[in-house]
Write a protein that holds these residues in place. Sequence first.
Motif, PDB file in Angstrom:
ATOM      1  N   GLY A  38      48.566  23.200  28.430  1.00 17.59           N
ATOM      2  CA  GLY A  38      49.143  24.524  28.586  1.00 17.59           C
ATOM      3  C   GLY A  38      48.167  25.654  28.378  1.00 17.59           C
ATOM      4  N   ILE A  39      46.979  25.533  28.947  1.00 15.14           N
ATOM      5  CA  ILE A  39      45.927  26.521  28.716  1.00 15.14           C
ATOM      6  C   ILE A  39      45.443  27.110  30.035  1.00 15.14           C
ATOM      7  CG2 ILE A  39      45.057  25.649  26.514  1.00 15.14           C
ATOM      8  CD1 ILE A  39      43.135  23.902  28.037  1.00 15.14           C
ATOM      9  N   ASN A  40      44.709  28.189  29.933  1.00 12.31           N
ATOM     10  CA  ASN A  40      44.126  28.837  31.095  1.00 12.31           C
ATOM     11  C   ASN A  40      42.613  28.812  30.922  1.00 12.31           C
ATOM     12  OD1 ASN A  40      44.259  30.345  33.579  1.00 12.31           O
ATOM     13  ND2 ASN A  40      43.707  32.160  32.404  1.00 12.31           N
ATOM     14  N   ILE A  41      41.935  27.911  31.629  1.00  8.43           N
ATOM     15  CA  ILE A  41      40.497  27.735  31.469  1.00  8.43           C
ATOM     16  C   ILE A  41      39.763  28.381  32.647  1.00  8.43           C
ATOM     17  CG2 ILE A  41      38.604  26.091  31.245  1.00  8.43           C
ATOM     18  CD1 ILE A  41      40.539  24.113  30.038  1.00  8.43           C
ATOM     19  N   VAL A  42      39.134  29.515  32.376  1.00  7.15           N
ATOM     20  CA  VAL A  42      38.302  30.161  33.391  1.00  7.15           C
ATOM     21  C   VAL A  42      36.994  29.387  33.499  1.00  7.15           C
ATOM     22  CG1 VAL A  42      37.048  32.264  33.998  1.00  7.15           C
ATOM     23  CG2 VAL A  42      39.321  32.422  32.934  1.00  7.15           C
ATOM     24  N   LEU A  43      36.626  29.045  34.715  1.00  5.38           N
ATOM     25  CA  LEU A  43      35.392  28.288  34.943  1.00  5.38           C
ATOM     26  C   LEU A  43      34.257  29.245  35.305  1.00  5.38           C
ATOM     27  CD1 LEU A  43      36.793  25.269  36.991  1.00  5.38           C
ATOM     28  CD2 LEU A  43      36.220  25.331  34.560  1.00  5.38           C
ATOM     29  N   THR A  44      33.129  29.061  34.659  1.00  5.47           N
ATOM     30  CA  THR A  44      31.941  29.858  34.951  1.00  5.47           C
ATOM     31  C   THR A  44      31.131  29.188  36.055  1.00  5.47           C
ATOM     32  OG1 THR A  44      30.481  28.723  33.400  1.00  5.47           O
ATOM     33  CG2 THR A  44      31.875  30.486  32.506  1.00  5.47           C
ATOM     34  N   LEU A  71      42.247  36.484  39.965  1.00  6.85           N
ATOM     35  CA  LEU A  71      41.446  37.699  39.866  1.00  6.85           C
ATOM     36  C   LEU A  71      41.210  38.019  38.399  1.00  6.85           C
ATOM     37  CD1 LEU A  71      43.057  40.077  42.512  1.00  6.85           C
ATOM     38  CD2 LEU A  71      40.858  38.909  42.691  1.00  6.85           C
ATOM     39  N   PHE A  72      40.010  38.518  38.086  1.00  7.80           N
ATOM     40  CA  PHE A  72      39.727  38.970  36.736  1.00  7.80           C
ATOM     41  C   PHE A  72      40.614  40.163  36.392  1.00  7.80           C
ATOM     42  CE2 PHE A  72      35.617  36.743  37.043  1.00  7.80           C
ATOM     43  CZ  PHE A  72      35.570  36.174  35.767  1.00  7.80           C
ATOM     44  N   GLN A  73      41.091  40.185  35.154  1.00 10.47           N
ATOM     45  CA  GLN A  73      41.875  41.314  34.692  1.00 10.47           C
ATOM     46  C   GLN A  73      41.009  42.573  34.697  1.00 10.47           C
ATOM     47  OE1 GLN A  73      43.431  40.773  30.753  1.00 10.47           O
ATOM     48  NE2 GLN A  73      44.762  42.555  30.846  1.00 10.47           N
ATOM     49  N   ASP A  74      41.592  43.673  35.153  1.00 12.25           N
ATOM     50  CA  ASP A  74      40.924  44.986  35.195  1.00 12.25           C
ATOM     51  C   ASP A  74      39.808  45.075  36.235  1.00 12.25           C
ATOM     52  OD1 ASP A  74      42.544  45.792  33.066  1.00 12.25           O
ATOM     53  OD2 ASP A  74      41.082  45.100  31.586  1.00 12.25           O
ATOM     54  N   THR A  75      39.675  44.087  37.077  1.00 16.36           N
ATOM     55  CA  THR A  75      38.715  44.158  38.184  1.00 16.36           C
ATOM     56  C   THR A  75      39.391  43.543  39.403  1.00 16.36           C
ATOM     57  OG1 THR A  75      37.664  41.966  38.083  1.00 16.36           O
ATOM     58  CG2 THR A  75      36.892  43.617  36.504  1.00 16.36           C
ATOM     59  N   ASP A  76      38.742  43.675  40.563  1.00 15.70           N
ATOM     60  CA  ASP A  76      39.252  42.980  41.746  1.00 15.70           C
ATOM     61  C   ASP A  76      38.309  41.847  42.131  1.00 15.70           C
ATOM     62  OD1 ASP A  76      37.252  44.730  42.389  1.00 15.70           O
ATOM     63  OD2 ASP A  76      38.072  45.295  44.341  1.00 15.70           O
ATOM     64  N   LEU A  77      37.566  41.355  41.132  1.00 17.56           N
ATOM     65  CA  LEU A  77      36.645  40.249  41.383  1.00 17.56           C
ATOM     66  C   LEU A  77      37.372  38.912  41.336  1.00 17.56           C
ATOM     67  CD1 LEU A  77      33.543  41.300  39.243  1.00 17.56           C
ATOM     68  CD2 LEU A  77      33.767  41.387  41.739  1.00 17.56           C
ATOM     69  N   LEU A 174      27.578  41.109  35.730  1.00 16.14           N
ATOM     70  CA  LEU A 174      28.211  41.658  36.931  1.00 16.14           C
ATOM     71  C   LEU A 174      29.667  42.001  36.669  1.00 16.14           C
ATOM     72  CD1 LEU A 174      26.811  39.396  39.801  1.00 16.14           C
ATOM     73  CD2 LEU A 174      25.952  41.588  38.970  1.00 16.14           C
ATOM     74  N   ILE A 175      30.364  41.136  35.942  1.00 16.24           N
ATOM     75  CA  ILE A 175      31.772  41.373  35.638  1.00 16.24           C
ATOM     76  C   ILE A 175      31.925  42.606  34.756  1.00 16.24           C
ATOM     77  CG2 ILE A 175      33.821  40.417  34.493  1.00 16.24           C
ATOM     78  CD1 ILE A 175      32.620  37.618  35.237  1.00 16.24           C
ATOM     79  N   VAL A 176      31.054  42.722  33.764  1.00 13.07           N
ATOM     80  CA  VAL A 176      31.110  43.872  32.859  1.00 13.07           C
ATOM     81  C   VAL A 176      30.778  45.157  33.625  1.00 13.07           C
ATOM     82  CG1 VAL A 176      30.110  44.918  30.795  1.00 13.07           C
ATOM     83  CG2 VAL A 176      30.595  42.468  30.837  1.00 13.07           C
ATOM     84  N   ARG A 177      29.794  45.092  34.512  1.00 12.71           N
ATOM     85  CA  ARG A 177      29.438  46.251  35.329  1.00 12.71           C
ATOM     86  C   ARG A 177      30.636  46.702  36.169  1.00 12.71           C
ATOM     87  NH1 ARG A 177      23.726  47.112  36.979  1.00 12.71           N
ATOM     88  NH2 ARG A 177      22.396  45.901  35.593  1.00 12.71           N
ATOM     89  N   LYS A 178      31.286  45.731  36.818  1.00 11.33           N
ATOM     90  CA  LYS A 178      32.414  46.072  37.691  1.00 11.33           C
ATOM     91  C   LYS A 178      33.564  46.659  36.878  1.00 11.33           C
ATOM     92  CE  LYS A 178      34.899  46.402  41.363  1.00 11.33           C
ATOM     93  NZ  LYS A 178      36.004  47.094  40.681  1.00 11.33           N
ATOM     94  N   ARG A 179      33.770  46.175  35.670  1.00 13.44           N
ATOM     95  CA  ARG A 179      34.835  46.700  34.829  1.00 13.44           C
ATOM     96  C   ARG A 179      34.585  48.166  34.461  1.00 13.44           C
ATOM     97  NH1 ARG A 179      35.276  42.634  30.881  1.00 13.44           N
ATOM     98  NH2 ARG A 179      36.658  41.521  32.310  1.00 13.44           N
ATOM     99  N   SER A 180      33.307  48.568  34.517  1.00 14.15           N
ATOM    100  CA  SER A 180      32.957  49.941  34.167  1.00 14.15           C
ATOM    101  C   SER A 180      33.070  50.896  35.356  1.00 14.15           C
ATOM    102  CB  SER A 180      31.518  49.980  33.617  1.00 14.15           C
ATOM    103  OG  SER A 180      31.402  49.186  32.459  1.00 14.15           O
TER     104      SER A 180
END
Length: 268
Positions: A38-44, A71-77, A174-180
């Motif tokens: 019952g988990i949500n595992i994001v894969l890198t 999709l990542f939360q707070d981004t459209d990635l 990249l994810i942090v940049r897009k969130r900004s």
Amino acid sequence: MNQTEKMANIQPVRLGLDSTFTFRCHKGVSCFTKCCRGINIVLTPYDIIRLKNRLQLSSDEFLAIYTKPQLFQDTDLPLVTLRLLDDEQESCPFVRDAEGCIIYEDRPTNCRYYPLGVASLAHKEGADDEGFYFFVNEPHCKGFEEEKDWTVREWRRDQGVDIHDEINSGWTDLIVRKRSFPANIKLTEKSKHLFFMVSYNIDKFKQFVFESSFLKRYDIAADVVEKIKTDEIELLKFGLDWLRDTLFDYRNFEVDPEKQTVSVRQKG
């Protein structure tokens, strides 16, 4: 309520590298493998390379069989998460009741971090931003009752997430940049496709680099070309640097004032 929903109701504690905690997981604890349900595992990106090679699958095959697009939360990635089994407990496909994780040496970054998590702050050029760590004591877990003390630094080294984080650092940035970015600035579908390909489909990205006009359009040193031709990790790092310079550099943006989408000025 599944495990992910339960975790959302627990207040996390912010930690630094030298913060301490007590934890040990082994087959003798009564909750063994419960954290794998019952988990949500994001894969890198590095997770996918290791897993698809472990299973002797192509990137396409692994993505089709074992992942779900989100999709990542707070981004459209785009991101991919591990596809869980359609059983009563929503189990990880690689967990067995008696054996535990059957791909343990190549387990995902999120699994290695548990019972820790890592968060990143907003991106700012030149900032010394390494994010922060958090520790959530889930009520069902008996590993917290074991007499084994760690610092966050020691745990990361012991579990190998220091290596995972180093390899994935360009992707995380990249994810942090897009969130900004301003909320009304969106990447085009083509840009998101490129992000997905570099991040999750290393086989297709390799074809893109070596079987198209890519090497004619970009001036890349011969020694780099040889390195990325045979080393998937070097190819991933190269691809993430390329994405940073093409998709995530404001100097290369062209913004549609009506649609508020971002396209990329092609180089070369």
